[in-house]
Design a protein around this motif. Sequence first.
Motif, PDB file in Angstrom:
ATOM      1  N   ALA A   1       0.849  -1.182  -0.012  1.00 30.23           N
ATOM      2  CA  ALA A   1      -0.045  -0.088   0.088  1.00 30.23           C
ATOM      3  C   ALA A   1       0.945   1.155  -0.100  1.00 30.23           C
ATOM      4  O   ALA A   1       0.310   2.246  -0.351  1.00 30.23           O
ATOM      5  CB  ALA A   1      -0.886   0.005   1.239  1.00 30.23           C
ATOM      6  N   ASN A   2       2.046   1.228   0.485  1.00 28.29           N
ATOM      7  CA  ASN A   2       2.983   2.310   0.511  1.00 28.29           C
ATOM      8  C   ASN A   2       3.395   2.897  -0.876  1.00 28.29           C
ATOM      9  O   ASN A   2       3.523   3.813  -1.253  1.00 28.29           O
ATOM     10  CB  ASN A   2       4.171   2.061   1.339  1.00 28.29           C
ATOM     11  N   GLY A   3       3.215   2.058  -1.846  1.00 33.45           N
ATOM     12  CA  GLY A   3       3.370   2.222  -3.250  1.00 33.45           C
ATOM     13  C   GLY A   3       2.520   3.180  -3.917  1.00 33.45           C
ATOM     14  O   GLY A   3       2.665   3.779  -4.967  1.00 33.45           O
ATOM     15  N   ALA A   4       1.430   3.532  -3.423  1.00 31.02           N
ATOM     16  CA  ALA A   4       0.372   4.337  -3.857  1.00 31.02           C
ATOM     17  C   ALA A   4       0.653   5.560  -3.431  1.00 31.02           C
ATOM     18  O   ALA A   4      -0.143   6.622  -4.027  1.00 31.02           O
ATOM     19  CB  ALA A   4      -1.168   3.833  -3.137  1.00 31.02           C
ATOM     20  N   SER A   5       1.783   5.771  -2.628  1.00 30.35           N
ATOM     21  CA  SER A   5       2.401   7.255  -2.520  1.00 30.35           C
ATOM     22  C   SER A   5       3.558   7.317  -3.294  1.00 30.35           C
ATOM     23  O   SER A   5       4.638   6.710  -3.195  1.00 30.35           O
ATOM     24  CB  SER A   5       2.480   7.378  -0.974  1.00 30.35           C
ATOM     25  N   PRO A   6       3.382   8.211  -4.399  1.00 26.04           N
ATOM     26  CA  PRO A   6       4.566   8.358  -5.168  1.00 26.04           C
ATOM     27  C   PRO A   6       5.868   8.760  -4.724  1.00 26.04           C
ATOM     28  O   PRO A   6       6.996   8.554  -5.110  1.00 26.04           O
ATOM     29  CB  PRO A   6       4.318   9.345  -6.111  1.00 26.04           C
ATOM     30  N   HIS A   7       5.859   9.600  -3.695  1.00 24.03           N
ATOM     31  CA  HIS A   7       7.202   9.749  -2.921  1.00 24.03           C
ATOM     32  C   HIS A   7       7.212   9.427  -1.588  1.00 24.03           C
ATOM     33  O   HIS A   7       7.707   9.981  -0.454  1.00 24.03           O
ATOM     34  CB  HIS A   7       7.327  11.365  -3.062  1.00 24.03           C
ATOM     35  N   SER A   8       6.859   8.094  -1.208  1.00 24.31           N
ATOM     36  CA  SER A   8       6.815   7.474  -0.053  1.00 24.31           C
ATOM     37  C   SER A   8       8.122   7.279   0.683  1.00 24.31           C
ATOM     38  O   SER A   8       9.225   7.289  -0.143  1.00 24.31           O
ATOM     39  CB  SER A   8       6.278   5.698   0.179  1.00 24.31           C
ATOM     40  N   ILE A   9       8.354   7.553   1.816  1.00 22.21           N
ATOM     41  CA  ILE A   9       9.678   7.328   2.508  1.00 22.21           C
ATOM     42  C   ILE A   9      10.081   5.851   3.064  1.00 22.21           C
ATOM     43  O   ILE A   9       8.922   5.559   3.900  1.00 22.21           O
ATOM     44  CB  ILE A   9       9.760   8.334   3.670  1.00 22.21           C
ATOM     45  N   PRO A  10      11.032   5.352   2.626  1.00 20.73           N
ATOM     46  CA  PRO A  10      11.128   4.167   3.340  1.00 20.73           C
ATOM     47  C   PRO A  10      11.111   3.741   4.771  1.00 20.73           C
ATOM     48  O   PRO A  10      11.762   4.729   5.371  1.00 20.73           O
ATOM     49  CB  PRO A  10      12.549   3.753   2.408  1.00 20.73           C
ATOM     50  N   GLY A  11      10.686   3.004   5.310  1.00 20.24           N
ATOM     51  CA  GLY A  11      10.271   2.560   6.519  1.00 20.24           C
ATOM     52  C   GLY A  11      10.583   1.182   6.917  1.00 20.24           C
ATOM     53  O   GLY A  11      11.397   0.475   6.379  1.00 20.24           O
ATOM     54  N   ASP A  12      10.037   0.739   7.848  1.00 18.48           N
ATOM     55  CA  ASP A  12       9.987  -0.689   8.655  1.00 18.48           C
ATOM     56  C   ASP A  12       9.139  -1.366   8.049  1.00 18.48           C
ATOM     57  O   ASP A  12       9.199  -2.592   8.463  1.00 18.48           O
ATOM     58  CB  ASP A  12       9.849  -0.408  10.152  1.00 18.48           C
ATOM     59  N   LYS A  13       8.448  -1.176   7.078  1.00 19.29           N
ATOM     60  CA  LYS A  13       7.193  -2.222   6.544  1.00 19.29           C
ATOM     61  C   LYS A  13       8.177  -3.229   5.828  1.00 19.29           C
ATOM     62  O   LYS A  13       9.219  -3.153   5.255  1.00 19.29           O
ATOM     63  CB  LYS A  13       6.392  -1.340   5.600  1.00 19.29           C
ATOM     64  N   ARG A  14       7.628  -4.338   5.901  1.00 20.45           N
ATOM     65  CA  ARG A  14       8.521  -5.523   5.540  1.00 20.45           C
ATOM     66  C   ARG A  14       8.002  -6.030   4.306  1.00 20.45           C
ATOM     67  O   ARG A  14       6.679  -5.959   3.981  1.00 20.45           O
ATOM     68  CB  ARG A  14       8.524  -6.710   6.650  1.00 20.45           C
ATOM     69  N   LEU A  15       8.813  -6.491   3.230  1.00 23.97           N
ATOM     70  CA  LEU A  15       8.227  -6.881   1.904  1.00 23.97           C
ATOM     71  C   LEU A  15       7.369  -8.143   2.094  1.00 23.97           C
ATOM     72  O   LEU A  15       7.956  -9.162   2.866  1.00 23.97           O
ATOM     73  CB  LEU A  15       9.329  -7.238   1.128  1.00 23.97           C
ATOM     74  N   GLU A  16       6.231  -8.243   1.585  1.00 24.54           N
ATOM     75  CA  GLU A  16       5.173  -9.318   1.938  1.00 24.54           C
ATOM     76  C   GLU A  16       4.727  -9.917   0.469  1.00 24.54           C
ATOM     77  O   GLU A  16       4.848  -9.325  -0.605  1.00 24.54           O
ATOM     78  CB  GLU A  16       4.162  -8.911   2.954  1.00 24.54           C
ATOM     79  N   ALA A  17       4.632 -11.211   0.484  1.00 25.84           N
ATOM     80  CA  ALA A  17       4.034 -12.010  -0.749  1.00 25.84           C
ATOM     81  C   ALA A  17       3.036 -11.236  -1.530  1.00 25.84           C
ATOM     82  O   ALA A  17       2.083 -10.959  -0.366  1.00 25.84           O
ATOM     83  CB  ALA A  17       3.854 -13.420  -0.535  1.00 25.84           C
ATOM     84  N   GLY A  18       2.961 -11.036  -2.651  1.00 26.49           N
ATOM     85  CA  GLY A  18       1.939 -10.317  -3.153  1.00 26.49           C
ATOM     86  C   GLY A  18       2.199  -8.817  -3.493  1.00 26.49           C
ATOM     87  O   GLY A  18       1.194  -8.211  -4.153  1.00 26.49           O
ATOM     88  N   ASP A  19       3.087  -8.425  -2.756  1.00 30.80           N
ATOM     89  CA  ASP A  19       3.495  -6.939  -2.662  1.00 30.80           C
ATOM     90  C   ASP A  19       3.846  -6.573  -4.179  1.00 30.80           C
ATOM     91  O   ASP A  19       4.835  -7.159  -4.744  1.00 30.80           O
ATOM     92  CB  ASP A  19       4.565  -6.181  -1.531  1.00 30.80           C
ATOM     93  N   LEU A  20       3.440  -5.547  -4.561  1.00 31.98           N
ATOM     94  CA  LEU A  20       4.284  -4.588  -5.729  1.00 31.98           C
ATOM     95  C   LEU A  20       5.113  -3.695  -4.990  1.00 31.98           C
ATOM     96  O   LEU A  20       4.869  -3.132  -4.025  1.00 31.98           O
ATOM     97  CB  LEU A  20       3.459  -3.988  -6.503  1.00 31.98           C
ATOM     98  N   VAL A  21       6.556  -3.535  -5.283  1.00 37.25           N
ATOM     99  CA  VAL A  21       7.525  -2.726  -4.657  1.00 37.25           C
ATOM    100  C   VAL A  21       7.991  -1.662  -6.089  1.00 37.25           C
ATOM    101  O   VAL A  21       8.515  -2.118  -6.531  1.00 37.25           O
ATOM    102  CB  VAL A  21       8.612  -3.587  -4.245  1.00 37.25           C
ATOM    103  N   VAL A  22       7.733  -0.363  -5.565  1.00 38.18           N
ATOM    104  CA  VAL A  22       8.074   0.647  -6.488  1.00 38.18           C
ATOM    105  C   VAL A  22       9.391   0.931  -6.092  1.00 38.18           C
ATOM    106  O   VAL A  22       9.616   1.518  -4.741  1.00 38.18           O
ATOM    107  CB  VAL A  22       7.270   1.877  -6.383  1.00 38.18           C
TER     108      VAL A  22
END
Length: 374
Positions: free
Chosen positions: A210-231
């Motif tokens: 869901a962080n990818g929906a913010s074009p200038h998202s700031i990297p944080g502690d969210k972990r990469l999860e199965a099914g994620d798109l990662v921008v």
Amino acid sequence: MNRLERMRARMEQDGWKDFYVRDISSVKWLTGFEGVFDSEAAHLAFVTPNSAILHTDSRYSDAAVAAAEGTDWTVDDTRATHAKWVADAFAAHHEQAGTQPGRGICGFAIEDSLSIKEYRALESAFAEKAWSPRLVETDQVVVKLRACKDEAEIERLRAAQAITDAAFEHIIGFMREGMTEREVQFELEQTMRKMGAEDLAFSSIIASGANGASPHSIPGDKRLEAGDLVVMDFGAKAKGYCSDMTRTVAIGYVSDEAKAVVDAVREANETVEAMLKPGVTGKAAHELAEYVLAQHGFAGKMGHGLGHGVGIDIHELPVLSPRNEAPLEVGNVVTVEPGVYLSGKMGCRLEDFGIITPDGFEVFTQSTHELVII
């Protein structure tokens, strides 16, 4: 024409005798000096029909003098504010030339990026002299000249992108489910530096799920999860010039909705890149991308301009956006970065950058457009 010739041609066209340049990126571009400037705005480039002077201070003078050897530039490290120095130089020139003292003697152009504080300092410095020019505010003059890149600049842009492409190849082999966005960001940025980047073009964006929906998202502690798109939006700086690219990858698998988003963004990117050429406007390029996305059911889901210029700075002219109705020219370097952002769900962006050529658009970015699944 070289850079000074282009500058003087514009000055003559608009009737300016002198040009006062303080913006550090424009000073770098005008002088062409390497190994002199850092991020501190400690310099003045002063251009007249017959001279080009860099006013700096003792911290930079040795490097500047060495860089100026064999060029049309001279270096002056007189200990004075830039405003006082230029007022003294202006008065001395007109006194030696026998000009009658007076106000508004000639057009003295200043950048529109100049701070109010420095503008007031110029007014005060000239007010103390018997000779004073007419101060003329300009409209991004040097920035607009910088929009058409020369061969030396193109070489540097390619070098920066080569590092960025290589870093992408590394990071997709490094990323794993369970890593945090910040862990990926750190590895990516360290890799670019190890591969020869003198700096980062900007702070990298790693935005998963869901962080990818913010074009200038700031990297944080969210972990990469199965099914994620990662921008992943990132770039290296090499020899003073930036690169800029975005790739979106998938963790584990791709849902039908995510695949539809990825396919729409890729088609928008490739359709625009195929139509770019001299004479096309930034507005037309942006509107074409919006049209393609709408055809896929994602009307209004981009929300930002399609692209921007890249050079010494990460954001330069020209822009690919609805507000730019000027035709693109040979030598313009621009990004093409359509995106779709679904709030609370996902985002996707695909960004290349390249140069407008006489026949079309040459992409510097070499990384694949195929969706990488990790």
